[in-house]
Design a protein around this motif. Structure first.
Motif, PDB file in Angstrom:
ATOM      1  N   SER A  17       0.820  -1.221   0.000  1.00 42.88           N
ATOM      2  CA  SER A  17       0.000   0.000   0.000  1.00 42.88           C
ATOM      3  C   SER A  17       0.854   1.272   0.000  1.00 42.88           C
ATOM      4  O   SER A  17       0.321   2.376   0.003  1.00 42.88           O
ATOM      5  N   ALA A  53      -5.404  -3.094   8.334  1.00 43.93           N
ATOM      6  CA  ALA A  53      -6.037  -3.260   7.028  1.00 43.93           C
ATOM      7  C   ALA A  53      -6.708  -1.965   6.577  1.00 43.93           C
ATOM      8  O   ALA A  53      -6.496  -1.508   5.444  1.00 43.93           O
ATOM      9  N   CYS A  58      -7.621  -1.497   2.847  1.00 49.13           N
ATOM     10  CA  CYS A  58      -8.272  -2.768   2.551  1.00 49.13           C
ATOM     11  C   CYS A  58      -9.032  -3.241   3.787  1.00 49.13           C
ATOM     12  O   CYS A  58      -9.210  -2.476   4.721  1.00 49.13           O
ATOM     13  N   GLU A  59      -9.512  -4.465   3.759  1.00 57.33           N
ATOM     14  CA  GLU A  59     -10.278  -4.974   4.894  1.00 57.33           C
ATOM     15  C   GLU A  59      -9.774  -6.356   5.270  1.00 57.33           C
ATOM     16  O   GLU A  59      -9.207  -7.078   4.449  1.00 57.33           O
TER      17      GLU A  59
END
Length: 73
Positions: A17, A53, A58-59
């Motif tokens: 990321s 996350a 994101c998750e």
């Protein structure tokens, strides 16, 4: 089965990321040294991992073979 530790996964998420560990420390409201200690200990709760996350865009989820997901928030 994945043999990566939680800390290795966190480091991979940060790398993918484009985020830095010092930025994550700030997100967790802790010093960079305290975050380094956390990384070294590998002391990650489910809530911590969900926070990482989200920080990385994101998750965190459990994904079943049929594609169903349970999202951890």
């Amino acid at each position: 089965a994945c043999t990566m530790s939680a800390t290795e996964k966190v480091k991979a998420l940060l790398a993918l990321s484009g985020k830095k560990q010092v930025e994550l420390a700030k997100e967790f409201d802790m010093s960079p040294q305290t975050m380094s200690n956390k990384m070294a200990r590998g002391s990650w709760s489910a809530a911590d991992l969900a926070k990482v996350a989200a920080f990385c865009g994101c998750e965190l989820a459990f994904v079943f073979p049929n594609g169903e997901k349970i999202i951890i928030e």
